[in-house]
Scaffold this motif. Structure first.
Motif, PDB file in Angstrom:
ATOM      1  N   SER A  15       0.824  -1.219   0.000  1.00 14.94           N
ATOM      2  CA  SER A  15       0.000   0.000   0.000  1.00 14.94           C
ATOM      3  C   SER A  15       0.859   1.270   0.000  1.00 14.94           C
ATOM      4  O   SER A  15       0.347   2.361  -0.247  1.00 14.94           O
ATOM      5  CB  SER A  15      -0.942   0.011   1.212  1.00 14.94           C
ATOM      6  OG  SER A  15      -0.186  -0.045   2.406  1.00 14.94           O
TER       7      SER A  15
ATOM      8  N   GLN B  97     -12.226  11.437   2.738  1.00 18.47           N
ATOM      9  CA  GLN B  97     -10.836  11.577   3.179  1.00 18.47           C
ATOM     10  C   GLN B  97     -10.800  12.287   4.532  1.00 18.47           C
ATOM     11  O   GLN B  97     -11.585  13.212   4.763  1.00 18.47           O
ATOM     12  CB  GLN B  97     -10.027  12.390   2.158  1.00 18.47           C
ATOM     13  CG  GLN B  97     -10.121  11.867   0.732  1.00 18.47           C
ATOM     14  CD  GLN B  97      -9.411  10.530   0.553  1.00 18.47           C
ATOM     15  OE1 GLN B  97      -8.288  10.349   1.017  1.00 18.47           O
ATOM     16  NE2 GLN B  97     -10.063   9.601  -0.133  1.00 18.47           N
ATOM     17  N   MET B 245      -6.426   8.928  -0.406  1.00 19.03           N
ATOM     18  CA  MET B 245      -6.378   7.469  -0.412  1.00 19.03           C
ATOM     19  C   MET B 245      -7.423   6.919  -1.388  1.00 19.03           C
ATOM     20  O   MET B 245      -8.610   7.243  -1.272  1.00 19.03           O
ATOM     21  CB  MET B 245      -6.643   6.934   1.001  1.00 19.03           C
ATOM     22  CG  MET B 245      -5.801   7.580   2.097  1.00 19.03           C
ATOM     23  SD  MET B 245      -4.031   7.348   1.885  1.00 19.03           S
ATOM     24  CE  MET B 245      -3.875   5.621   2.320  1.00 19.03           C
ATOM     25  N   LEU B 254      -6.825   0.599   0.517  1.00 16.18           N
ATOM     26  CA  LEU B 254      -6.656   2.035   0.331  1.00 16.18           C
ATOM     27  C   LEU B 254      -5.166   2.364   0.256  1.00 16.18           C
ATOM     28  O   LEU B 254      -4.387   1.980   1.136  1.00 16.18           O
ATOM     29  CB  LEU B 254      -7.305   2.824   1.468  1.00 16.18           C
ATOM     30  CG  LEU B 254      -8.832   2.924   1.414  1.00 16.18           C
ATOM     31  CD1 LEU B 254      -9.362   3.695   2.606  1.00 16.18           C
ATOM     32  CD2 LEU B 254      -9.299   3.558   0.112  1.00 16.18           C
ATOM     33  N   THR B 255      -4.806   3.076  -0.810  1.00 19.23           N
ATOM     34  CA  THR B 255      -3.405   3.349  -1.116  1.00 19.23           C
ATOM     35  C   THR B 255      -3.264   4.838  -1.403  1.00 19.23           C
ATOM     36  O   THR B 255      -4.151   5.419  -2.040  1.00 19.23           O
ATOM     37  CB  THR B 255      -2.995   2.548  -2.374  1.00 19.23           C
ATOM     38  OG1 THR B 255      -3.261   1.167  -2.134  1.00 19.23           O
ATOM     39  CG2 THR B 255      -1.539   2.721  -2.721  1.00 19.23           C
ATOM     40  N   GLU B 256      -2.176   5.422  -0.959  1.00 18.92           N
ATOM     41  CA  GLU B 256      -2.023   6.856  -1.189  1.00 18.92           C
ATOM     42  C   GLU B 256      -1.754   7.140  -2.664  1.00 18.92           C
ATOM     43  O   GLU B 256      -0.771   6.679  -3.230  1.00 18.92           O
ATOM     44  CB  GLU B 256      -0.891   7.430  -0.339  1.00 18.92           C
ATOM     45  CG  GLU B 256      -0.815   8.939  -0.470  1.00 18.92           C
ATOM     46  CD  GLU B 256       0.218   9.570   0.442  1.00 18.92           C
ATOM     47  OE1 GLU B 256       0.459   9.023   1.539  1.00 18.92           O
ATOM     48  OE2 GLU B 256       0.789  10.599   0.045  1.00 18.92           O
TER      49      GLU B 256
END
Lengths: 163, 381
Positions: A15, B97, B245, B254-256
């Protein structure tokens, strides 16, 4: 997996990969993705796209959801097949216009996820990105540290007017 | 309203565009360098911020391009950014967010000095004298380039966290504020759905988030001066980078995906006596207003927070002042709308004005037929 001196695990969780690679100049990640594509078969699971996303926030006063505005978004989802037949899926969603960059990062994502050929270089780029992020973090930390207000000085006599 | 099609204007219009470009390149020193987008984005960062928020699109490079193309006209630059965004497909709506995760470069409170984590002034003109710094007129590149590295070198070695707890949360823990309500309503998309009054607070917040700074300030100022009764205290003003995210296309985690510079402000307004039977037994609590926008634009965020609080009152009790009237506020703060309407008066109105002249002549003829002399003719004779 190793633990660095700062207590951070390395390599970082998947991630975190996109964040780190995004901090590397795009030419470097796109060049590595091109190298990987020269060795492996890269197939688009969905066509790379670029467009916009609505940025949704809860307001911190009453917790109502609202849209602050729009952000550029590019998206890619690929499958990479190594010469030995190992397959891996990778993907990327970025706040960026460049779908070519999203596709390159999706290729790196797939490569590192299954340790396909050239995954070591992908790992090196994670390190490069991490260094860039730490630099940015240091700049922001400097802004905060330089401008921190020390209210304890008020009234202790050292800066009080004698009159 | 009537318009008339004409021919023969194309050359003049092309010439006008050429003249505009010529003036951009002209000046007392021939061969001066064109502005780079990088220079605009960073050296005019507050202007770039303003264009992003008023254009409704977080894109610093395109905002810088719009500023360059429109030669510094903020309204036209915002218009260009809006026009660009209308050509792009909508790919997604982000999950909500959390602005508590903002990587801050500035946070202040005028309500408490000892806020959790401390106050950091960050980059601000607030405490500087508004005196001209004439040395900037002849700034040489060498020290300019060293400025950032020197600042970094001289900064105190203190490791601070990226994000800090919110002041409002501390007040909530003391039960001086109502607890956070459940999120009940979906967010309103002002880019797809028209504002039909009464509108939701979500629609009002989104409209204000991309409104023109000066328009918001003017109406908020009317409230501050007495056409309203908010008397706000800034609980917290924050400037920082919000990590956005998004779900990873493969794992769904969830990934930045990137970060967005934004300004956020919460104001506390005085508690109000409740008249309803159910509220009579409840302890009085402070009330809140909220403002936020893309980029670094504190005037806009504060103005929005004041107007949000004023509109809450207007939506609940009916407006007593312009700043409490949702229709008055929300229909008059958009820069592209209002600039477009004002500037459309420059466009040819030959037919409508011909009609006005015909009516005036006909009225004069009626005067003359009755034996009366119009006032102007008396003067001319």
């Amino acid at each position: 997996m190793t633990i660095s001196a700062t207590g951070e695990s390395w390599p970082p969780a998947r991630s975190q990969w996109l964040r780190y690679w995004s901090a590397v100049p795009a030419e470097q990640t796109e060049a590595l993705a091109a190298d990987i594509a020269g060795l492996c078969e890269v197939r688009d699971v969905t066509l790379p796209q670029n467009g916009l996303g609505l940025l949704k926030l809860p307001d911190s006063a009453l917790n109502d959801l609202y849209f602050l505005g729009e952000v550029p978004v590019s998206h890619a989802h690929v499958e990479v097949t190594a010469p030995d037949g190992t397959r891996s899926e990778g993907g990327a969603r970025l706040l960026d216009d460049r779908q070519s960059l999203a596709r390159a990062l999706a290729v790196l994502d797939a490569t590192l996820a299954e340790r396909l050929p050239k995954h070591e270089q992908a790992l090196d780029l994670l390190n490069t990105g991490r260094a860039a992020i730490l630099e940015t973090r240091a700049e922001r930390n400097a802004i905060l540290a330089t401008t921190r207000v020390d209210f304890s000085l008020l009234g202790d006599g050292s800066e009080d007017d004698d009159e | 309203m009537g318009y008339v099609a004409i021919k023969g204007g194309e050359k003049a219009i092309d010439g006008a565009a050429d003249a505009l470009e010529a003036l951009r390149a002209s000046g007392p020193v021939s061969g001066s360098e064109p502005l780079s987008l990088n220079a605009i984005e960073h050296q005019l960062r507050l202007l770039t911020s303003r264009i992003m928020s008023e254009g409704g699109l977080y894109h610093p490079q395109l905002a810088a391009l719009a500023i360059k193309q429109m030669q510094g006209d903020t309204l036209e630059a915002g218009f260009a950014l809006r026009a660009y965004r209308s050509t792009k497909p909508r790919l997604l709506e982000t999950p909500p967010q959390d602005t508590g995760n903002m990587r801050l470069i500035r946070r202040i409170s005028s309500a408490f000095k000892d806020i959790p984590g401390g106050q950091m002034l960050g980059p601000t003109h607030d405490y500087a004298l508004r005196l001209m710094r004439f040395e900037l007129a002849e700034e040489s590149p060498e020290p300019f380039r060293k400025m950032a590295s020197t600042f970094l070198k001289n900064a105190p070695e203190e490791a601070l966290p990226d994000s800090f707890p919110k002041v409002l949360d501390a007040l909530r823990s003391e039960r001086l504020l109502p607890p956070k309500a459940e999120q009940r309503n979906p967010a309103f998309d002002i880019t797809r759905d028209p504002l039909i009054f009464p509108v939701s607070r979500s629609a009002a917040l989104a409209t204000m988030a991309r409104a023109e700074t000066g328009s918001m300030l003017a109406i908020a100022y009317s409230n501050m001066r007495g056409y309203g009764d908010i008397h706000p205290t800034v609980a917290e003003l924050r400037v920082g980078y919000l990590p956005v995210m998004l779900p990873h296309p493969v794992t769904g985690e969830l990934t930045e995906a990137g970060e967005v510079l934004m300004t956020e402000c919460e104001v506390i307004a005085m508690y109000e006596p409740e008249d309803t039977e159910s509220a009579k037994d409840a302890a009085p609590e402070f009330t809140l207003g909220y403002g936020a926008c893309f980029g670094h634009n504190e005037t806009k965020a504060i103005s929005m927070a004041i107007l949000d609080r004023a509109l809450q009152k207007g939506m609940r009790d009916g407006p007593e002042n312009p700043s409490e009237d949702p229709e008055f506020v929300l229909m008059h703060i958009d820069g592209v709308d209002s600039m477009g309407f004002a500037n459309h008066y420059k466009m040819p109105h030959y037919v409508t004005f011909q009609s006005d002249m015909d009516r005036l002549r006909s009225t004069r003829e009626k005067y003359q037929a009755r034996g009366e002399t119009p006032q102007e003719e008396t003067h001319e004779s």
